[in-house]
Design a protein around this motif. Sequence first.
Motif, PDB file in Angstrom:
ATOM      1  N   ALA A 287       0.835  -1.206   0.000  1.00 51.06           N
ATOM      2  CA  ALA A 287       0.000   0.000   0.000  1.00 51.06           C
ATOM      3  C   ALA A 287       0.869   1.255   0.000  1.00 51.06           C
ATOM      4  O   ALA A 287       0.590   2.215  -0.725  1.00 51.06           O
ATOM      5  CB  ALA A 287      -0.946  -0.011   1.197  1.00 51.06           C
ATOM      6  N   GLU A 288       1.936   1.248   0.791  1.00 57.51           N
ATOM      7  CA  GLU A 288       2.845   2.396   0.828  1.00 57.51           C
ATOM      8  C   GLU A 288       3.543   2.588  -0.522  1.00 57.51           C
ATOM      9  O   GLU A 288       3.717   3.724  -0.978  1.00 57.51           O
ATOM     10  CB  GLU A 288       3.885   2.212   1.933  1.00 57.51           C
ATOM     11  CG  GLU A 288       3.316   2.317   3.326  1.00 57.51           C
ATOM     12  CD  GLU A 288       4.327   1.937   4.404  1.00 57.51           C
ATOM     13  OE1 GLU A 288       5.531   1.816   4.103  1.00 57.51           O
ATOM     14  OE2 GLU A 288       3.892   1.754   5.554  1.00 57.51           O
ATOM     15  N   LEU A 289       3.928   1.500  -1.148  1.00 56.96           N
ATOM     16  CA  LEU A 289       4.582   1.593  -2.458  1.00 56.96           C
ATOM     17  C   LEU A 289       3.623   2.111  -3.527  1.00 56.96           C
ATOM     18  O   LEU A 289       4.020   2.887  -4.402  1.00 56.96           O
ATOM     19  CB  LEU A 289       5.150   0.233  -2.870  1.00 56.96           C
ATOM     20  CG  LEU A 289       6.389  -0.217  -2.100  1.00 56.96           C
ATOM     21  CD1 LEU A 289       6.709  -1.677  -2.420  1.00 56.96           C
ATOM     22  CD2 LEU A 289       7.575   0.673  -2.418  1.00 56.96           C
ATOM     23  N   VAL A 290       2.366   1.716  -3.454  1.00 54.03           N
ATOM     24  CA  VAL A 290       1.369   2.213  -4.403  1.00 54.03           C
ATOM     25  C   VAL A 290       1.201   3.719  -4.244  1.00 54.03           C
ATOM     26  O   VAL A 290       1.147   4.454  -5.239  1.00 54.03           O
ATOM     27  CB  VAL A 290       0.023   1.466  -4.233  1.00 54.03           C
ATOM     28  CG1 VAL A 290      -1.102   2.166  -4.977  1.00 54.03           C
ATOM     29  CG2 VAL A 290       0.160   0.020  -4.701  1.00 54.03           C
TER      30      VAL A 290
ATOM     31  N   ASN B  16       3.869   9.424 -10.261  1.00 53.39           N
ATOM     32  CA  ASN B  16       3.092   9.654 -11.478  1.00 53.39           C
ATOM     33  C   ASN B  16       2.551  11.078 -11.515  1.00 53.39           C
ATOM     34  O   ASN B  16       2.578  11.735 -12.565  1.00 53.39           O
ATOM     35  CB  ASN B  16       1.936   8.650 -11.592  1.00 53.39           C
ATOM     36  CG  ASN B  16       2.394   7.301 -12.060  1.00 53.39           C
ATOM     37  OD1 ASN B  16       3.425   7.160 -12.729  1.00 53.39           O
ATOM     38  ND2 ASN B  16       1.637   6.269 -11.716  1.00 53.39           N
ATOM     39  N   ASP B  17       2.073  11.563 -10.368  1.00 54.27           N
ATOM     40  CA  ASP B  17       1.588  12.945 -10.297  1.00 54.27           C
ATOM     41  C   ASP B  17       2.708  13.930 -10.625  1.00 54.27           C
ATOM     42  O   ASP B  17       2.514  14.896 -11.364  1.00 54.27           O
ATOM     43  CB  ASP B  17       1.036  13.257  -8.901  1.00 54.27           C
ATOM     44  CG  ASP B  17      -0.253  12.512  -8.588  1.00 54.27           C
ATOM     45  OD1 ASP B  17      -0.891  11.982  -9.541  1.00 54.27           O
ATOM     46  OD2 ASP B  17      -0.607  12.444  -7.396  1.00 54.27           O
TER      47      ASP B  17
END
Length: 120
Positions: free
Chosen positions: A94-97, A104-105
């Motif tokens: 979850a942290e990596l996502v 990406n932003d």
Amino acid sequence: MRIGDLATSTRVSVRALRYYEEQGLLTSARSESGQRLYGSAAVDRVRLIQQLYGAGLSSKTILELLPCVDAKVSTPESRERLVAERDRITAQIAELVVARDRLNDIIDMTSRPNPQCDYA
């Protein structure tokens, strides 16, 4: 199969395979000349060890869990430990996502050329 063949089959160094044996994670027979010999199941064992190391488990933890894996049963303690490791990995994912999405932003935000940010 000999240690070099196992190393080639699993893409794991001979040194790592020797370490796995030292830690009790992997076993071999010995030829008359003293060479290590592994059965065909060693390939799957090494891949499992690599996956567990990749998941962040220590050799001590892996050693404690392998008998349960081999027997396809667990004790309440080993099951609790496996669940805790799974939950830790899930949180890490979850942290990596979140980090990937943030990158990406930033990539999207900075896709317009700006001479002040020219790093070439």
